[in-house]
Motif scaffolding. Structure first.
Motif: not given
Ligand code: F1X
Ligand code: MN
Length: 442
Positions: A26-28, A114-116, A193-195, A199-201, A251-254, A364-371, A402-405
């Motif tokens: 959906d989102r992509m 892989p999703w990443l 600030g990372n809320k 991309s999540i929205s 950094l993450d988001n502007a 900063k942020g969720d994508l960096n945590y995923r990586k 947290l924006k990814a499982d």
């Molecule tokens: O790294 P950010 O900006 O905190 O989050 C990026 C992000 O929203 O993009 C993906 C959804 O498409 C999520 O996995 C991830 O949480």
């Protein structure tokens, strides 16, 4: 590598009903539709800048993107890149490696890989569609949305700049205890600030509306791991040893999040907890709201130009830091490759060696945590350091909502209790971690 034996599988859309599955499905594809729309809306601008050639480029880019969206929606194999950029070969090699880990007769595809990988690949393919159409190759398809989110957060930005100036005015008189108190507050401001990622929205505006300082106490229970004292120890130990350290911020988001990062960076320098700040951003538009060099410079300019006295005072100081080299900005291509960070020392030794010179790296942020964690199905209680799989150029800390499982480093039972109380706790952006790892602990 010592840990290599038991590594859990990567998150993937192949797990039907998972967050990855819904994101790819959906989102992509919504994001691709918005990109097509944005390019189309800018047709007149392309005509004004490049004449008919600009309009032709717009049409060709849209046709490539529509094809891409169709391939995604129908789970077609991912294809090699053909735009002959510095990272093209690296991407194509990565695809060959993805092929190698699949069963003999399968090929990497949107819903099987892989999703990443496929999520990063989508943003790289968007860039390819522009690179193949030179007159518009520098067009940032997300610029409008990023700038809008900055302006929509004006009140919160004014509030945090005003707060910052009140702290800086008295900083010389503050005791160590008070500096610590301010440090903890600003670390939480940059965390929350990372809320504000877009991309999540799927590109829908998300801005910070209220004063970020006032909400900190209410938000505290939602910080699942809080290692901020360890971060403080690194800073205070290095500065009391006589040399305030170099701090790196990946950094993450502007938008509002970037402003909070700059506020923290300014505070670290003014309180002499750091002597230089090295920022790291994205080389190309990425995950909708991520910070490019242009966004970084634009944001500082906007803050400086503000009519608000304290906001423009912040901007003037930040401009000075950039000019005299106290702040640097680097956009290494590694940050827009699909690799887990444990590959960095081999794939980008120059970047890894550079990060080794840092005293503290804030991710900063969720994508960096995923990586950092490889975007894998780890058990909640696996130690953070274990999930890093040897990636430890310097003491590091992840500041992430947290924006990814994927989540590691929780206490026994903590994840299960959260699942019982709020089934979407890993993806709804309500929870956060300040998670630290140091080479000394290895
Ligand atoms: O790294 P950010 O900006 O905190 O989050 C990026 C992000 O929203 O993009 C993906 C959804 O498409 C999520 O996995 C991830 O949480
Ligand atoms: Mn982001």
């Amino acid at each position: 590598m010592a840990y290599e034996d038991v590594v859990p599988v990567s998150l993937s859309a192949k797990f039907q009903g998972s967050f990855a599955y819904f994101t790819v499905r959906d989102r992509m594809s919504t994001i691709l539709t918005k990109i097509i729309d944005t390019i189309h809306r800018n047709k007149n601008k392309f005509f004004e800048e490049h004449g008919e050639e600009g309009v032709e480029a717009e049409k060709r880019a849209i046709s490539l993107l529509s094809k891409l969206r169709n391939e995604l929606q129908t789970d077609k194999p991912v294809l090699v890149l053909s735009d002959d950029q510095q990272d093209t070969e690296e991407w194509n090699q990565y695809m060959v490696r993805q092929q190698a880990v699949l069963d003999g007769n399968e090929v990497p595809s949107w819903f099987k890989s892989p999703w990443l990988y496929v999520e990063c690949y989508m943003y790289r393919k968007v860039q390819e569609s522009l690179n193949l159409n030179p007159p518009i190759c520098n067009f940032d398809v997300f610029e409008e949305a990023k700038n809008k989110s900055f302006f929509e957060s004006q009140l919160a930005i004014i509030a945090i700049c005003t707060y910052q100036q009140s702290v800086l005015n008295k900083i010389e008189d503050l005791s160590e205890e008070h500096i610590l108190e301010q440090f903890l507050k600003l670390l939480q401001v940059t965390l929350w600030g990372n809320k504000c990622d877009l991309s999540i929205s799927a590109g829908k505006a998300i801005s910070q509306q209220c004063s970020p300082i006032d909400s900190l106490e209410v938000l505290k229970p939602y910080i699942l791991v809080d290692d901020s004292r360890s971060v403080w120890s690194v800073l205070i130990n290095s500065s009391s040893a006589g040399s305030p350290p170099r701090v790196d911020i990946v950094l993450d988001n502007a938008g509002f999040e970037l402003v909070t990062d700059l506020i923290l960076a300014d505070f670290l320098l003014s309180s002499r907890l750091a002597s230089t700040i090295h920022f790291h951003g994205k080389y190309m538009p990425w995950f909708v709201s991520d910070t490019t060099k242009k966004d970084f410079e634009w944001t500082i300019k906007q803050v400086l130009r503000s009519n608000h006295k304290y906001m423009s005072k912040c901007g003037a100081q930040w401009k000075k830091y950039c000019k005299d080299g106290t702040w640097t900005f680097d956009d290494h291509k590694y940050w827009t490759l699909p690799h887990e960070f444990c590959d960095m020392s081999q794939v980008a030794p120059d970047l890894y060696n550079d990060l080794q010179k840092s005293s503290l790296i804030l991710f900063k942020g969720d994508l960096n945590y995923r990586k950092l964690t490889g975007d894998r199905k780890w058990d909640y209680t696996v130690p953070f350091q274990r999930a890093l799989r040897g990636f430890q150029p310097a003491p590091l800390c992840s500041l992430r909502t947290l924006k990814a499982d994927v989540q590691v480093g929780l206490k026994p039972g903590q994840g299960e209790n959260l699942s019982a109380a709020d089934s979407n706790w890993m993806t709804n952006g309500k929870y956060a971690v300040i998670q630290f790892s140091s080479p000394c602990k290895q």
